[in-house]
Write an enzyme that holds these catalytic residues in place. Structure first.
Site, PDB file in Angstrom:
ATOM      1  N   ASP A 173       9.045  -6.033   8.919  1.00  0.00           N
ATOM      2  CA  ASP A 173       7.841  -5.293   8.545  1.00  0.00           C
ATOM      3  C   ASP A 173       7.775  -5.128   7.033  1.00  0.00           C
ATOM      4  OD1 ASP A 173       5.696  -3.084   9.724  1.00  0.00           O
ATOM      5  OD2 ASP A 173       6.588  -2.423   7.833  1.00  0.00           O
ATOM      6  N   TYR A 175       4.115  -2.655  -0.962  1.00  0.00           N
ATOM      7  CA  TYR A 175       5.562  -2.579  -1.177  1.00  0.00           C
ATOM      8  C   TYR A 175       6.000  -3.453  -2.356  1.00  0.00           C
ATOM      9  CZ  TYR A 175       5.882  -0.596   3.594  1.00  0.00           C
ATOM     10  OH  TYR A 175       5.744   0.165   4.732  1.00  0.00           O
ATOM     11  N   LYS A 192       0.729  -5.338   5.821  1.00  0.00           N
ATOM     12  CA  LYS A 192      -0.342  -4.347   5.851  1.00  0.00           C
ATOM     13  C   LYS A 192      -1.240  -4.531   4.638  1.00  0.00           C
ATOM     14  CE  LYS A 192       3.266  -1.259   7.524  1.00  0.00           C
ATOM     15  NZ  LYS A 192       4.362  -1.896   6.745  1.00  0.00           N
ATOM     16  N   HIS A 199      -3.380  -0.367   6.233  1.00  0.00           N
ATOM     17  CA  HIS A 199      -2.244   0.497   5.911  1.00  0.00           C
ATOM     18  C   HIS A 199      -2.573   1.988   6.021  1.00  0.00           C
ATOM     19  CE1 HIS A 199       1.695   0.411   3.389  1.00  0.00           C
ATOM     20  NE2 HIS A 199       1.707   1.393   4.251  1.00  0.00           N
TER      21      HIS A 199
END
Length: 267
Positions: A34, A39, A64, A97
């Site tokens: 994931d 990120y 996401k 997200h």
């Protein structure tokens, strides 16, 4: 549930740290990974996957879409960029997200764009993350209930989200629990320590087993190979009714993540 029940998360992991974490996870037998655009580690995750030697069809990759890419003309190009970084032609699951209610791009627009990504084969499945009941209903109205594979939500022994989880179960939408260990806070809980001692397990394994027994998918992360290996053992831990009742009593609305402008009004 048409998504894996156990995967490795990569939140807050970057650079060589995330490469090592994902590489170790895949070596230990994890097959679900994931990540997310925000990120900033999709390229490193892609590198770790490519170097692992694990065949693409054996993997389940989730990313996401970030708020900046919710507009119809941005979502698809951003996902294609994610695929390039991840070194794959498709991802298995793409999530919105955060719902970002009141933001410049409305829910109908970004959910329709997400459905288009699936229709184009850029992602096998689509879903949502951090949506409350009302916003989940709105998402279902746009793409159809059966199109939403999961709602990935913060969920731990300290934040059990029972009302939302029950609603998702009624709708046939899988629950993915993130922050299951509450930044490690639950690992110090005496109740979990007692249950762990009883089963010759660790508090982390107990918390993860609790979520799994409730039917949730989990995506714990770790920078340490031994912890990644230990977490996997939660799949084999069977808690009894007494254990589950004790953990149920730990609810304290202990939310760790609630970003202004991104999060909804929680139920």
């Amino acid at each position: 549930m048409n998504i894996p029940s156990f995967g490795v998360g990569t939140f807050r992991l970057t650079g060589q740290t995330v490469i090592d974490s994902v590489r170790n996870a895949l070596d230990l037998g994890y097959r679900a990974v994931d990540t997310a655009q925000i990120y900033g580690n999709e390229a490193e995750v892609g590198q770790a996957i490519a170097e692992s030697g694990v065949a693409r069809d054996q993997l389940f990759i989730t990313t996401k879409i970030w708020r900046d890419n919710y507009a119809k003309d941005k979502l698809l190009p951003s996902l294609r960029d994610s695929l390039h970084k991840l070194r794959t032609d498709y991802v298995d699951l793409t999530l919105i997200h955060w719902p970002a209610p009141g933001g410049p791009v409305g829910l109908p627009e970004y959910m329709a764009a997400l459905a288009e990504a699936k229709a184009l084969g850029l992602t096998r499945q689509i879903g949502i993350s951090n949506f409350n009941i009302e916003l989940t209903r709105q998402a279902m109205a746009v793409v159809g209930k059966d199109a939403i594979a999961t709602n990935q939500i913060e969920l731990s022994p300290y934040l059990q989200n029972r009302k939302l989880a029950a609603f998702l179960k009624e709708q046939g939408i899988a629950v993915t629990s993130y922050m299951t260990l509450a930044y490690g806070k639950v690992l110090e809980d005496p109740v979990l320590h007692d249950i762990a001692a009883k089963h010759q397990a660790t508090p982390a394994q107990v918390a993860l087993a609790w979520a799994l027994q409730l039917g949730y998918a989990v995506i714990p992360s770790s920078t340490k190979r031994e912890h990644l290996a230990s977490n996997l053992l939660a799949r084999d831990l069977q808690l009894d009714d007494g254990d589950m009742a004790k953990i149920a009593s730990l609810e304290r609305n202990g939310r760790e993540i609630d970003p202004k402008g991104l999060a909804p009004a929680w139920d």
